[in-house]
Each structure stands twice: as C-alpha cells, then as structure tokens.
Design a protein around this motif. Structure first.
Motif, PDB file in Angstrom:
ATOM      1  N   PRO A 202       0.823  -1.212   0.000  1.00 47.25           N
ATOM      2  CA  PRO A 202       0.000   0.000   0.000  1.00 47.25           C
ATOM      3  C   PRO A 202       0.857   1.261   0.000  1.00 47.25           C
ATOM      4  CG  PRO A 202       0.046  -1.004   2.186  1.00 47.25           C
ATOM      5  CD  PRO A 202       0.704  -1.977   1.253  1.00 47.25           C
ATOM      6  N   ILE A 203       0.284   2.336  -0.514  1.00 47.15           N
ATOM      7  CA  ILE A 203       0.974   3.622  -0.517  1.00 47.15           C
ATOM      8  C   ILE A 203       1.033   4.141   0.913  1.00 47.15           C
ATOM      9  CG2 ILE A 203       0.889   6.006  -1.346  1.00 47.15           C
ATOM     10  CD1 ILE A 203      -0.716   4.914  -3.755  1.00 47.15           C
ATOM     11  N   THR A 204       2.220   4.418   1.396  1.00 43.38           N
ATOM     12  CA  THR A 204       2.360   4.891   2.769  1.00 43.38           C
ATOM     13  C   THR A 204       2.017   6.374   2.862  1.00 43.38           C
ATOM     14  OG1 THR A 204       4.687   5.520   2.525  1.00 43.38           O
ATOM     15  CG2 THR A 204       4.217   3.232   3.154  1.00 43.38           C
ATOM     16  N   LEU A 205       1.659   6.805   4.055  1.00 40.10           N
ATOM     17  CA  LEU A 205       1.360   8.215   4.271  1.00 40.10           C
ATOM     18  C   LEU A 205       2.600   9.061   4.015  1.00 40.10           C
ATOM     19  CD1 LEU A 205      -0.744  10.309   5.175  1.00 40.10           C
ATOM     20  CD2 LEU A 205       0.014   9.921   7.536  1.00 40.10           C
ATOM     21  N   LEU A 206       3.764   8.552   4.371  1.00 39.12           N
ATOM     22  CA  LEU A 206       5.003   9.291   4.152  1.00 39.12           C
ATOM     23  C   LEU A 206       5.240   9.526   2.662  1.00 39.12           C
ATOM     24  CD1 LEU A 206       7.579  10.549   5.282  1.00 39.12           C
ATOM     25  CD2 LEU A 206       8.623   8.265   5.274  1.00 39.12           C
ATOM     26  N   HIS A 207       5.029   8.495   1.862  1.00 40.31           N
ATOM     27  CA  HIS A 207       5.211   8.649   0.417  1.00 40.31           C
ATOM     28  C   HIS A 207       4.183   9.620  -0.156  1.00 40.31           C
ATOM     29  CE1 HIS A 207       6.213   7.970  -3.678  1.00 40.31           C
ATOM     30  NE2 HIS A 207       5.190   7.177  -3.956  1.00 40.31           N
ATOM     31  N   ARG A 208       2.961   9.575   0.348  1.00 41.09           N
ATOM     32  CA  ARG A 208       1.924  10.494  -0.126  1.00 41.09           C
ATOM     33  C   ARG A 208       2.318  11.946   0.170  1.00 41.09           C
ATOM     34  NH1 ARG A 208      -3.208   9.830  -1.667  1.00 41.09           N
ATOM     35  NH2 ARG A 208      -3.152   7.636  -1.055  1.00 41.09           N
TER      36      ARG A 208
ATOM     37  N   ALA B  66      -2.672  15.342   5.824  1.00 40.91           N
ATOM     38  CA  ALA B  66      -1.750  14.216   5.997  1.00 40.91           C
ATOM     39  C   ALA B  66      -0.749  14.478   7.118  1.00 40.91           C
ATOM     40  CB  ALA B  66      -1.011  13.946   4.685  1.00 40.91           C
ATOM     41  N   LEU B  67      -0.323  15.723   7.263  1.00 41.49           N
ATOM     42  CA  LEU B  67       0.659  16.058   8.294  1.00 41.49           C
ATOM     43  C   LEU B  67       0.066  16.044   9.694  1.00 41.49           C
ATOM     44  CD1 LEU B  67       2.659  18.963   6.604  1.00 41.49           C
ATOM     45  CD2 LEU B  67       3.477  16.655   7.105  1.00 41.49           C
ATOM     46  N   GLU B  68      -1.251  16.091   9.802  1.00 38.43           N
ATOM     47  CA  GLU B  68      -1.874  16.071  11.125  1.00 38.43           C
ATOM     48  C   GLU B  68      -1.699  14.724  11.815  1.00 38.43           C
ATOM     49  OE1 GLU B  68      -5.896  17.206  10.383  1.00 38.43           O
ATOM     50  OE2 GLU B  68      -5.472  19.334  10.586  1.00 38.43           O
ATOM     51  N   SER B  69      -1.425  13.684  11.038  1.00 37.86           N
ATOM     52  CA  SER B  69      -1.192  12.370  11.629  1.00 37.86           C
ATOM     53  C   SER B  69       0.170  12.344  12.319  1.00 37.86           C
ATOM     54  CB  SER B  69      -1.232  11.291  10.544  1.00 37.86           C
ATOM     55  OG  SER B  69      -0.754  10.060  11.049  1.00 37.86           O
ATOM     56  N   PRO B  70       0.256  11.746  13.511  1.00 37.32           N
ATOM     57  CA  PRO B  70       1.550  11.650  14.205  1.00 37.32           C
ATOM     58  C   PRO B  70       2.409  10.488  13.706  1.00 37.32           C
ATOM     59  CG  PRO B  70      -0.162  10.666  15.549  1.00 37.32           C
ATOM     60  CD  PRO B  70      -0.860  11.235  14.332  1.00 37.32           C
ATOM     61  N   ALA B  71       1.948   9.788  12.669  1.00 39.64           N
ATOM     62  CA  ALA B  71       2.627   8.566  12.225  1.00 39.64           C
ATOM     63  C   ALA B  71       4.081   8.794  11.830  1.00 39.64           C
ATOM     64  CB  ALA B  71       1.866   7.950  11.047  1.00 39.64           C
ATOM     65  N   ASN B  72       4.395   9.992  11.322  1.00 42.17           N
ATOM     66  CA  ASN B  72       5.749  10.242  10.815  1.00 42.17           C
ATOM     67  C   ASN B  72       6.545  11.221  11.671  1.00 42.17           C
ATOM     68  OD1 ASN B  72       5.619   8.638   8.285  1.00 42.17           O
ATOM     69  ND2 ASN B  72       3.968  10.074   7.804  1.00 42.17           N
TER      70      ASN B  72
END
Length: 205
Positions: free
Chosen positions: A88-94, A129-135
């Motif tokens: 799957p396309i990762t949030l970081l790549h997006r 997308a940046l609101e996610s703390p995933a990265n």
C-alpha cells in the motif's frame, strides 16, 4: 483526491501541533531538496523513505540545483502515485508526492506559482496528511526535508487560511530547534526557497 478539508477542531484554528515533533537531538540530517552538500539518494539510503520517495526527493534536489545555476533543464513529470510490489501507498510517500507536485510546478516553463488556485486542494490534502503523528520520528530525524514540505505547503495556502497557519506554526517549531546544530542550513534553505518562489511569481528573471 477525496476529502481535502483538514480536520481542524475549529474552522479558523489549526489542529494542535504534535508535542513530540522535533525534540532535541544531535543526529539530525538537515539535507533537503533546498540545501545539501551531498545527493539525497545517498543521504537517505536506509531511511524510512521508500525508493520512490527518495527518487522524487532527488529529482527535486536536481530542480533546485538547476535554479541555482540558472540552467535550463527538461520539464520534469512526477510519476503518478502508485503502490509498489502490491504494497500500500504509505502516508510518508503520499506527503512527499504531494509536496513534490507543488514544488515541481514552480519549476515548469512557464512556472505554476505556489499561490495558484491549482495548488490549494493539494495543500489542503498535505495539511491533512501532516496532522497524523505517524511520521513524527521521521520529521525529527530529517528536519531539512520537513522544512521543505512546510515551506511548500505554506506558500501554496492563502495567508488567511487555517492551512497556512498550521504550516507556519510547525515551521516556527522547527526553527526553535535549529539552534541545535543546523541553523545555517535552515537559513540557506529558506533563502533558496524564497528565490524559487519569487521566480515562479515572475518577480525575478
């Protein structure tokens, strides 16, 4: 592109800034498409960035190098956002893809100004997308790339928009940490970005 409305708690205020973004650390990598003494494809080897993201970042660095030497380079077409090997396309790549889409447009001939209405929905999606703390850990380790993302997003958002406030708030937080070893790189990155932005707007020849 889906829902491009950022998830803000209030219409006029940005979401809370992740508290653990860019904590004090001494091993940050300040390299970015705007400022680096080495090629990003080498600097990012073994990092959290996937191969496609690294390739996009390298192309953005090459575009910046062309701007600094005022050389004419072929128009770069960003590859479509797609999965690799059924992953799957990762949030970081997006996030990298969205930022590169705006940034590359400013280097086209004729350029698409960052403030173009064409960029607004992309900036809104980037903000969401940046609101996610995933990265958060990645931004902490690679503040130079994070600065490139935030400068691009802020330039593509209307000054009075909640998206612009969010990008600038995070950029200020990055700046507060710049005293821990990479203030010169931050200053240089902002100087280079300003030149690219002004040229895309027709203010420089």
């Amino acid at each position: 592109m889906g829902n491009t409305t950022p998830r803000f708690s209030q219409a006029a205020a940005p979401a809370s800034i992740p508290s653990n973004i860019l904590g004090i650390r001494l091993n940050r990598i300040s390299d970015s498409p705007l400022c680096s003494t080495r090629r990003l494809e080498n600097a990012l080897r073994g990092s959290a960035f996937c191969l496609k993201s690294i390739q996009s970042l390298q192309h953005m660095q090459d575009l910046t190098a062309g701007h600094q030497t005022r050389s004419t380079s072929p128009k770069y077409t960003l590859p479509p956002l797609s999965a690799t090997n059924n992953k799957p396309i990762t949030l970081l790549h997006r996030i990298i893809h969205l930022t590169a889409t705006i940034f590359a447009g400013a280097k086209h001939t004729p350029p698409t100004p960052f403030s173009s209405s064409l960029n607004l929905p992309i900036a809104q999606e980037l903000c969401q997308a940046l609101e996610s703390p995933a990265n958060d850990a990645t931004w902490d380790a690679f503040p130079g790339i994070f600065v490139w993302i935030l400068l691009t997003g802020a330039a593509a958002s209307p000054d009075t928009s909640p998206e612009h406030s969010y990008f600038v708030s995070l950029l200020m937080k990055v700046g507060l940490g710049a005293g821990y070893g990479w203030f010169d790189e931050l200053s240089r990155a902002m100087e280079v970005f300003t030149g690219i932005k002004r040229r895309a707007e027709g203010l420089l020849t």
